[in-house]
Design an enzyme around this catalytic site. Structure first.
Site, PDB file in Angstrom:
ATOM      1  N   PRO A 141       0.798  -1.170   0.018  1.00  0.00           N
ATOM      2  CA  PRO A 141       0.163   0.152  -0.062  1.00  0.00           C
ATOM      3  C   PRO A 141       1.019   1.347   0.055  1.00  0.00           C
ATOM      4  O   PRO A 141       1.879   1.377   0.782  1.00  0.00           O
ATOM      5  CB  PRO A 141      -0.996  -0.351   1.253  1.00  0.00           C
ATOM      6  N   CYS A 142       0.443   2.384  -0.941  1.00  0.00           N
ATOM      7  CA  CYS A 142       1.395   3.314  -0.827  1.00  0.00           C
ATOM      8  C   CYS A 142       0.888   4.745  -0.587  1.00  0.00           C
ATOM      9  O   CYS A 142       1.546   5.702  -0.667  1.00  0.00           O
ATOM     10  CB  CYS A 142       1.354   3.642  -2.379  1.00  0.00           C
ATOM     11  N   GLN A 143      -0.358   4.670   0.214  1.00  0.00           N
ATOM     12  CA  GLN A 143      -0.832   6.006   0.598  1.00  0.00           C
ATOM     13  C   GLN A 143      -0.200   6.613   1.440  1.00  0.00           C
ATOM     14  O   GLN A 143      -0.246   7.976   1.417  1.00  0.00           O
ATOM     15  CB  GLN A 143      -2.306   5.520   1.381  1.00  0.00           C
TER      16      GLN A 143
END
Length: 359
Positions: free
Chosen positions: A85-87
């Protein structure tokens, strides 16, 4: 110097997939001739989508931290790949280094440490590879990879260069076990797989209009004009319609499809212009009128020729196969598609890494 291992060409490379989502990255790796034998995904509907399309692969729907200890049986496998996940790193998010999701890139390396693959590929947002804000994170990541016995380099790529009709820039951290990683050679192999993407018009036209059997209408969020538009030079930037779903350039490429699609953050198109029922491009004409002052902004509903893209269209823009099965409610499916690594982009990277390992 550790001698680079070579695998007989008759044997397909084998891989473990992490943070698999709906399986977009896996489609690319499989198309590159790599056999994915194990996958892990936390979100239940994404895991269900994965199973529906990859029945021969073991999919474990669980927190990755609960899975690591069971992966020892795959020690020495050819590849570990995935897109944590890159948030936490994204310029579209809070860019919080303390976000738990920001720590998952190191959890990825925890798996690498346990499995000891010949190589790994980790995908993330462009910001992680370029912004000075994340320099310390990049350096810690590269150092940990080195401490584990991997020579690691990262490459920032644009999806439009690899057959994807979407201006989606991503970073790929690629590690090769040993100290003989030829970064220049791998970059040449990746470049060799460049394929200019077709424009959106060519991608969407074959699907037919929204509401047809082949292209069901899956987002009915209204499109309204903004009373106080935020203007940019491009008609496909700025904010002059409600929500954050921006117009798509029919004759060019889409901006990055967001995981927040499904409501008024879903990108939209001029359907009449797409299907040749209008000679003019409403979006560009409206933008021009705002810019030159011949149109006064007013909050009201936009004409029906403007409509949100469907699930099928979003999947096509992400280069999923036409027969790909998506599970869950529409909002969940849009999220799966928006979170995915574009299949053709992943295929180019996977092909280059496979060729490097097989050389």
């Amino acid at each position: 110097m550790i001698k680079k291992e070579k695998k007989p060409m008759s044997e397909p490379l084998r891989a473990i997939s992490l943070f698999s989502g709906a399986g977009g990255m896996d489609v690319g790796f499989e198309n590159a001739g790599i056999k994915v034998v194990f996958a892990n995904e936390l979100v239940a509907d994404a895991a269900e989508t994965y199973r529906a399309n990859h029945p021969d692969c073991i999919m474990v729907n669980d927190d990755i931290n609960n899975v690591i200890d069971s992966l020892g049986k795959y020690e020495g496998i050819d590849l570990v790949f995935g897109g944590p996940p890159c948030q936490g790193f994204s310029v579209a998010g809070k860019m919080d280094p303390d976000d738990d999701r920001s720590k998952l890139i190191f959890t990825f390396l925890d798996v690498v440490e346990r499995v000891k693959p010949r190589a790994f590929v980790m995908e993330n947002v462009k910001a992680l590879g370029e912004l000075s804000k994340w320099k310390d994170v990049r350096e810690r990541y590269l150092k940990k990879a080195s401490d584990l016995g991997y020579s690691c380099h990262y490459f920032v790529l644009n999806a439009t260069d690899y057959g994807v009709p979407q201006k989606r820039e991503r970073v790929f951290f690629i590690g090769i076990r040993g100290d003989s990683f030829d970064e220049k050679r791998l970059h040449q192999l990746i470049t060799h797989h460049k394929t200019k993407a077709a424009p959106i018009r060519d991608i969407l036209l074959p699907l037919g209009k929204a509401g047809s059997e082949e292209n069901p209408r899956t987002c009915v969020a209204k499109i309204n004009f903004c009373a106080r538009p935020v203007m940019r030079k491009s008609p496909y930037a700025g904010m002059y319609f409600n929500g954050q779903g921006r117009p798509i350039d029919i004759d060019g490429y889409a901006n990055t499809l967001p995981a927040s699609m499904g409501g008024n953050k879903t990108p939209f198109i001029d359907e009449d212009y797409l299907y040749g029922e209008a000679d003019d491009n409403f979006i560009e004409n409206y933008h021009k009128g705002l810019m030159d002052g011949t149109i006064t902004p007013e909050y009201k509903e936009a004409p029906s020729r403007l409509r949100r893209i469907t699930i099928r269209e979003a999947a096509k823009i992400q280069t999923f196969p036409d027969d790909y099965i998506f599970c869950g409610k529409p909002a969940a499916i849009y999220k799966q598609i928006g979170n995915a690594v574009p299949c053709k982009m992943a295929e180019a990277v996977a092909s280059a890494v496979a060729e490097y390992l097989q050389a």
